[in-house]
Enzyme design. Structure first.
Site, PDB file in Angstrom:
ATOM      1  CG  ASP A  90      31.536 -17.670  42.692  1.00 14.25           C
ATOM      2  OD1 ASP A  90      30.528 -17.615  43.430  1.00 14.25           O
ATOM      3  OD2 ASP A  90      32.681 -17.871  43.123  1.00 14.25           O
ATOM      4  CG  ASN A 101      18.048 -21.804  44.664  1.00 14.08           C
ATOM      5  OD1 ASN A 101      17.627 -22.458  45.608  1.00 14.08           O
ATOM      6  ND2 ASN A 101      18.730 -22.363  43.662  1.00 14.08           N
ATOM      7  CE1 TYR A 104      23.813 -24.113  53.254  1.00 14.02           C
ATOM      8  CE2 TYR A 104      22.519 -24.613  55.219  1.00 14.02           C
ATOM      9  CZ  TYR A 104      22.619 -24.507  53.846  1.00 14.02           C
ATOM     10  OH  TYR A 104      21.528 -24.784  53.062  1.00 14.02           O
ATOM     11  CE  LYS A 129      21.189 -21.394  52.921  1.00 13.25           C
ATOM     12  NZ  LYS A 129      20.747 -20.918  51.591  1.00 13.25           N
TER      13      LYS A 129
END
Length: 248
Positions: free
Chosen positions: A63, A90, A155, A159
């Site tokens: 993880d 990634n 999210y 990002k």
């Protein structure tokens, strides 16, 4: 071969964009170490393909939010293959729901996998790059970090943070010979987008100028541009192959 005898470390390398990039880098002459999360069968299949290309492959389940584990893996890669030349940051995940429905644990998980995991994986390989005066770090962001999205507040925030981190690290790293850039893909056919409701997916496609989702191989090609000799003048950049979802 554009990456002949280089060592690439890929996070989230057993499937999707990570797998496509690992294979393309191997085709271009790099040995590949990659991590994944509880995906041993696909990881070994990917490693087998890399070895069939005549390159070395090493993989590990971890993880990326576990910082101690990422440091151990980076050290194992250096001991097995040598110093990392290219880091392809990634690994990712998402939980889609309305803003008010997220729990603190869900927020922490998303931010930890994306932003924290990328930050400390880069930190694990960075000193050796600086010591040799060369290296390439590529962080996977998203078009959602550029424009946001419904039901993706953590999210999108993570990002956007990756883009900011990329730019900040570039100021420190470039004078030391280490190039840091980001890729902000649009919608791509991966396991993350496979969970979309069919109607939502079709609506997304209908709104895209390209009229389709991208392929992992198209994002891998962008990664090769940044990692290869033609990418030498990209510093702190965010390239966004996104089918026209974001035009800038």
């Amino acid at each position: 071969m554009k990456l002949r005898n280089q060592i690439a470390l890929v996070t989230g390398g057993s499937r999707g964009i990570g797998r496509a990039t690992a294979l393309l880098f191997a085709e271009q002459g790099a040995d590949i170490a990659f991590c994944h999360l509880d995906d041993d069968a696909k990881a070994e299949a990917t490693a087998t393909e890399i070895r069939a290309l005549g390159r070395r492959a090493l993989h590990c389940s971890l993880d990326v939010a576990d910082i101690a584990a990422t440091k151990v893996f980076a050290q194992q890669v250096a001991e097995a293959f040598g110093p990392v030349d290219i880091l392809f940051n990634n690994a990712g995940m998402n939980i889609r729901k309305p803003f008010e429905a997220y729990t603190e644990a869900e927020f922490d998980q998303i931010l930890s996998v994306h932003l924290k995991g990328m930050f400390f994986m880069a930190q694990a390989v960075y000193p050796a790059m600086v010591a040799r005066g060369r290296g390439c770090i590529i962080n996977i962001a998203s078009q959602r970090g550029l424009k946001g999205a419904v039901n993706s507040a953590p999210y999108s925030a993570a990002k956007a943070g990756i883009i900011g981190f990329t730019r900040a690290l570039s100021w420190e790293a470039a004078p030391k010979g280490v190039r840091v850039n980001a890729i902000a893909p649009g919608p791509v056919d991966t396991d993350l987008t496979a969970t979309m409701e069919p109607a939502d997916r079709q609506a997304f496609i209908d709104a895209l100028p390209a009229g389709r989702f991208g392929r992992p191989e198209e994002i891998a090609a962008t990664a090769l541009l940044l990692a290869g000799p033609e990418g030498g003048f990209y510093v702190g950049a965010t390239l966004s192959p996104n089918g026209g979802d974001v035009m800038h």
